[in-house]
Design a protein around this motif. Structure first.
Motif, PDB file in Angstrom:
ATOM      1  N   ARG A   1       0.835  -1.202   0.000  1.00  0.00           N
ATOM      2  CA  ARG A   1       0.000   0.000   0.000  1.00  0.00           C
ATOM      3  C   ARG A   1       0.871   1.254   0.000  1.00  0.00           C
ATOM      4  NH1 ARG A   1      -2.327  -0.466   4.827  1.00  0.00           N
ATOM      5  NH2 ARG A   1      -3.981  -1.843   4.059  1.00  0.00           N
ATOM      6  N   LYS A   2       1.920   1.241   0.802  1.00  0.00           N
ATOM      7  CA  LYS A   2       2.830   2.383   0.862  1.00  0.00           C
ATOM      8  C   LYS A   2       3.548   2.582  -0.467  1.00  0.00           C
ATOM      9  CE  LYS A   2       3.634   2.127   5.859  1.00  0.00           C
ATOM     10  NZ  LYS A   2       4.599   1.793   6.939  1.00  0.00           N
ATOM     11  N   ARG A   3       3.881   1.491  -1.132  1.00  0.00           N
ATOM     12  CA  ARG A   3       4.536   1.609  -2.429  1.00  0.00           C
ATOM     13  C   ARG A   3       3.623   2.276  -3.450  1.00  0.00           C
ATOM     14  NH1 ARG A   3       7.331  -4.458  -2.665  1.00  0.00           N
ATOM     15  NH2 ARG A   3       9.267  -3.886  -1.558  1.00  0.00           N
ATOM     16  N   VAL A   4       2.361   1.857  -3.488  1.00  0.00           N
ATOM     17  CA  VAL A   4       1.424   2.462  -4.433  1.00  0.00           C
ATOM     18  C   VAL A   4       1.189   3.928  -4.081  1.00  0.00           C
ATOM     19  CG1 VAL A   4      -0.963   2.410  -5.268  1.00  0.00           C
ATOM     20  CG2 VAL A   4       0.334   0.284  -5.073  1.00  0.00           C
ATOM     21  N   ALA A   5       1.055   4.229  -2.798  1.00  0.00           N
ATOM     22  CA  ALA A   5       0.870   5.617  -2.385  1.00  0.00           C
ATOM     23  C   ALA A   5       2.054   6.474  -2.816  1.00  0.00           C
ATOM     24  CB  ALA A   5       0.667   5.693  -0.869  1.00  0.00           C
ATOM     25  N   ALA A   6       3.259   5.943  -2.692  1.00  0.00           N
ATOM     26  CA  ALA A   6       4.448   6.686  -3.115  1.00  0.00           C
ATOM     27  C   ALA A   6       4.433   6.944  -4.613  1.00  0.00           C
ATOM     28  CB  ALA A   6       5.712   5.927  -2.708  1.00  0.00           C
ATOM     29  N   GLU A   7       3.963   5.968  -5.387  1.00  0.00           N
ATOM     30  CA  GLU A   7       3.882   6.147  -6.840  1.00  0.00           C
ATOM     31  C   GLU A   7       2.871   7.235  -7.209  1.00  0.00           C
ATOM     32  OE1 GLU A   7       5.582   4.706  -9.235  1.00  0.00           O
ATOM     33  OE2 GLU A   7       6.689   3.212  -8.067  1.00  0.00           O
ATOM     34  N   LEU A   8       1.837   7.395  -6.401  1.00  0.00           N
ATOM     35  CA  LEU A   8       0.757   8.322  -6.729  1.00  0.00           C
ATOM     36  C   LEU A   8       0.893   9.678  -6.058  1.00  0.00           C
ATOM     37  CD1 LEU A   8      -2.243   5.809  -6.570  1.00  0.00           C
ATOM     38  CD2 LEU A   8      -1.105   6.716  -8.590  1.00  0.00           C
ATOM     39  N   GLU A   9       1.868   9.822  -5.183  1.00  0.00           N
ATOM     40  CA  GLU A   9       2.064  11.093  -4.484  1.00  0.00           C
ATOM     41  C   GLU A   9       2.300  12.216  -5.505  1.00  0.00           C
ATOM     42  OE1 GLU A   9       1.729  13.098  -1.096  1.00  0.00           O
ATOM     43  OE2 GLU A   9       2.005  10.918  -0.957  1.00  0.00           O
ATOM     44  N   GLY A  10       1.563  13.306  -5.345  1.00  0.00           N
ATOM     45  CA  GLY A  10       1.715  14.449  -6.232  1.00  0.00           C
ATOM     46  C   GLY A  10       0.938  14.360  -7.529  1.00  0.00           C
ATOM     47  N   ARG A  11       0.259  13.259  -7.783  1.00  0.00           N
ATOM     48  CA  ARG A  11      -0.528  13.139  -9.001  1.00  0.00           C
ATOM     49  C   ARG A  11      -1.735  14.061  -8.930  1.00  0.00           C
ATOM     50  NH1 ARG A  11      -0.268   8.030 -12.062  1.00  0.00           N
ATOM     51  NH2 ARG A  11      -2.498   8.274 -12.452  1.00  0.00           N
ATOM     52  N   GLU A  12      -2.153  14.568 -10.073  1.00  0.00           N
ATOM     53  CA  GLU A  12      -3.215  15.564 -10.122  1.00  0.00           C
ATOM     54  C   GLU A  12      -4.563  15.052  -9.635  1.00  0.00           C
ATOM     55  OE1 GLU A  12      -4.259  15.436 -14.815  1.00  0.00           O
ATOM     56  OE2 GLU A  12      -2.156  15.524 -14.220  1.00  0.00           O
ATOM     57  N   GLU A  13      -4.778  13.720  -9.705  1.00  0.00           N
ATOM     58  CA  GLU A  13      -6.066  13.192  -9.259  1.00  0.00           C
ATOM     59  C   GLU A  13      -6.242  13.296  -7.744  1.00  0.00           C
ATOM     60  OE1 GLU A  13      -4.627  10.262 -12.541  1.00  0.00           O
ATOM     61  OE2 GLU A  13      -3.753  11.392 -10.878  1.00  0.00           O
TER      62      GLU A  13
ATOM     63  N   ASN B   1       0.310  12.524   1.820  1.00  0.00           N
ATOM     64  CA  ASN B   1       1.097  12.199   3.016  1.00  0.00           C
ATOM     65  C   ASN B   1       1.248  10.689   3.225  1.00  0.00           C
ATOM     66  OD1 ASN B   1       1.310  15.002   3.664  1.00  0.00           O
ATOM     67  ND2 ASN B   1      -0.759  14.905   4.555  1.00  0.00           N
ATOM     68  N   GLY B   2       1.437   9.990   2.111  1.00  0.00           N
ATOM     69  CA  GLY B   2       1.680   8.556   2.192  1.00  0.00           C
ATOM     70  C   GLY B   2       0.438   7.703   2.351  1.00  0.00           C
ATOM     71  N   GLU B   3      -0.747   8.302   2.296  1.00  0.00           N
ATOM     72  CA  GLU B   3      -1.994   7.557   2.443  1.00  0.00           C
ATOM     73  C   GLU B   3      -2.787   7.597   1.140  1.00  0.00           C
ATOM     74  OE1 GLU B   3      -2.801   5.849   5.127  1.00  0.00           O
ATOM     75  OE2 GLU B   3      -1.038   6.530   6.258  1.00  0.00           O
ATOM     76  N   LEU B   4      -3.432   6.492   0.812  1.00  0.00           N
ATOM     77  CA  LEU B   4      -4.281   6.436  -0.367  1.00  0.00           C
ATOM     78  C   LEU B   4      -5.641   7.053  -0.068  1.00  0.00           C
ATOM     79  CD1 LEU B   4      -3.426   2.828  -1.611  1.00  0.00           C
ATOM     80  CD2 LEU B   4      -2.689   4.989  -2.631  1.00  0.00           C
ATOM     81  N   ILE B   5      -6.147   7.834  -1.014  1.00  0.00           N
ATOM     82  CA  ILE B   5      -7.412   8.541  -0.851  1.00  0.00           C
ATOM     83  C   ILE B   5      -8.405   8.015  -1.888  1.00  0.00           C
ATOM     84  CG2 ILE B   5      -8.553  10.773  -0.732  1.00  0.00           C
ATOM     85  CD1 ILE B   5      -6.286  10.408   1.321  1.00  0.00           C
TER      86      ILE B   5
END
Length: 485
Positions: free
Chosen positions: A449-461, A466-470
């Motif tokens: 989960r943390k790996r995916v959150a890191a990949e998506l950090e800063g994405r426009e969607e 802060n390391g959490e999936l929304i």
């Protein structure tokens, strides 16, 4: 002279549909030769498993975050500074694509010297409200050839099969040599005749099949129509009632179908693969006849898979093995590159690795825009630092998803609902048991989960903060930087 390069892609072929790796039904003797004498990658994935974004990864060598196509969206222009055919053309290669490009505008060369085009049925090209709507044969060279060869009234829709109707099948109605699979190889062989022999060549032979319509020539359909088809895997996480409600739709994404209809679809799908395999054999034989087989490096793959009933799903765009995992073979018959013949590589690879691999084979510098990596060290059996995992995704309405895998484990997050799935692919390669809520898998799920959150950090969607999936953020098929071009 530098080696010739032959990239062979098929559309919507599952990773497991090779007899050499143990498929119980399908026969692929020519591809089996590539497995036996080349290198097979057993953990190859399409990061964004549908036609357009997958081809963007092949052509640019970029991840989906950089090429900008994170779902399926037609009519978005292709304006990339560096492309695989463009770099090879600049380095002195004669470059040619035959078959499917699926770019926009349809006849965008993307760096090729020439294209001979058959994208299959594309709705926007058939619409009267688009540039090619009244003159589809101007965009599609196969249809133009078919009408010149066999009758001006013919069309690619004559069988009445929808281009995405994955469960409706019937044999091809014209002589076999008129099938688009045969045409693709005939045109590729014709390129060998008329190429500039003073240059190495890059040929991309790009088949539309086994993507539907499921229309194999009769002889190939007869090979499989009475075969004993194994049951599809259905995970303990599948909503059986929802699948039953969706079953009647002929081109459904989800549905529990009657066994007879599903077996017929599988028979046609496997038949299309064997038909392609025979035509690949024809192309390899032509390379030999032209005296260039041993001077040619061959890479074979698919843009994505086909679920074909796995977990009652069909088509692609979902992160399960049948959709996202692809066959991936490298073959060097003249042993120009020192590859390990008969090698199997478990390292996780992706379609963006094709461009740097072929550029490396050609001795051509790899542009800084490329985010994939050359596979040649892995093909030689060299111990080399390699990525730990890949991140994949697809905007897909309520089923929009992100996944990450190293080929041994897979984490899936559905961005609209927040649902998680976690599979041990070693113990459970068919993804039958979702371990996401199991106590023993809690630490592994947290890591992924943390790996995916890191990949998506800063994405426009806004999928991660802060390391959490929304969950619940609106998905996009294309990122803003692409559509702003």
């Amino acid at each position: 002279m530098k080696p010739n390069l032959l990239l062979i892609t098929v559309d919507q072929m599952r990773w497991d549909c090779l007899s050499a790796i143990g498929h119980p039904v399908v026969e692929t003797p020519n591809l089996d030769q590539l497995v036996g004498s080349g290198v097979a990658f057993t953990s190859a994935y399409s990061a964004t498993p549908s036609c357009i974004p997958a081809r963007a990864a092949i052509i640019t060598g970029m991840s989906q975050r950089s090429h900008g196509r994170v779902g399926y969206k037609d009519k978005v222009p292709w304006n990339y500074a560096h492309t695989l055919p463009g770099e090879l053309a600049n380095a002195g290669y004669h470059t040619q694509c035959v078959g499917k490009m699926h770019v926009y505008p349809a006849r965008n060369l993307c760096g090729f010297h020439n294209i001979v085009l058959h994208d299959g049925y594309l709705h926007y090209n058939r619409s009267r409200h688009t540039a090619y709507g009244d003159h589809f044969d101007q965009a599609d060279d196969y249809l133009h050839w078919l009408r010149q060869t066999a009758g001006s009234e013919l069309d690619i829709t004559d069988l009445g099969l929808d281009c995405n109707a994955s469960t409706v099948a019937r044999p091809w109605h014209l002589p076999e040599h008129l099938h688009p699979t045969n045409w693709c190889v005939s045109q590729s062989i014709d390129f060998l005749r008329r190429r500039d022999t003073g240059k190495p060549f890059f040929l991309w032979t790009s088949f539309v099949r086994p993507h539907s319509p499921l229309d194999p020539p009769q002889a190939y359909f007869d090979m499989y129509k009475d075969a004993d088809m194994p049951d599809c895997p259905v995970g303990d996480w599948v909503d059986e009632e929802a699948a039953l409600r969706a079953a009647p739709a002929p081109n459904a994404i989800v549905g529990k179908l009657p066994k007879r209809r599903l077996d017929r679809a599988k028979a046609a799908y496997y038949a299309l693969i064997t038909h392609i395999d025979d035509q690949i054999g024809r192309l390899l034989n032509a390379l030999g006849e032209h005296g260039v087989l041993n001077d040619t490096v061959v890479l074979f793959t698919s843009d994505h898979g086909e679920l074909m009933g796995d977990h009652h799903y069909f088509r692609k765009a979902l992160p399960y093995e049948g959709s996202a995992k692809v066959p991936f073979l490298v073959y060097d018959p003249g042993n120009r590159l020192g590859l390990a013949k008969g090698g199997r590589v478990e390292s996780v690879v992706e379609l963006r690795d094709i461009m740097p691999t072929l550029l490396d084979a050609a001795g051509v510098p790899i542009p800084d825009t490329v985010e994939g990596a050359s596979l040649l060290p892995l093909c030689r059996g060299e111990r080399t630092p390699w990525r730990g995992y890949i991140h994949g995704e697809h905007s897909f309405g309520a089923l929009s998803n992100h996944y990450a895998t190293d080929g041994r484990e897979k984490y899936i997050w559905f961005s609209q609902t927040g649902e998680e799935q976690f599979f041990d692919l070693v113990a459970d390669p068919q993804e039958l048991r979702n371990l996401a809520n199991e106590k023993e898998a809690r630490a592994r799920v947290s890591l992924w989960r943390k790996r995916v959150a890191a990949e998506l950090e800063g994405r426009e969607e806004g999928y991660a903060q802060n390391g959490e999936l929304i969950a619940g953020r609106p998905p996009r098929a294309c990122l803003a930087h692409l559509e702003a071009q």
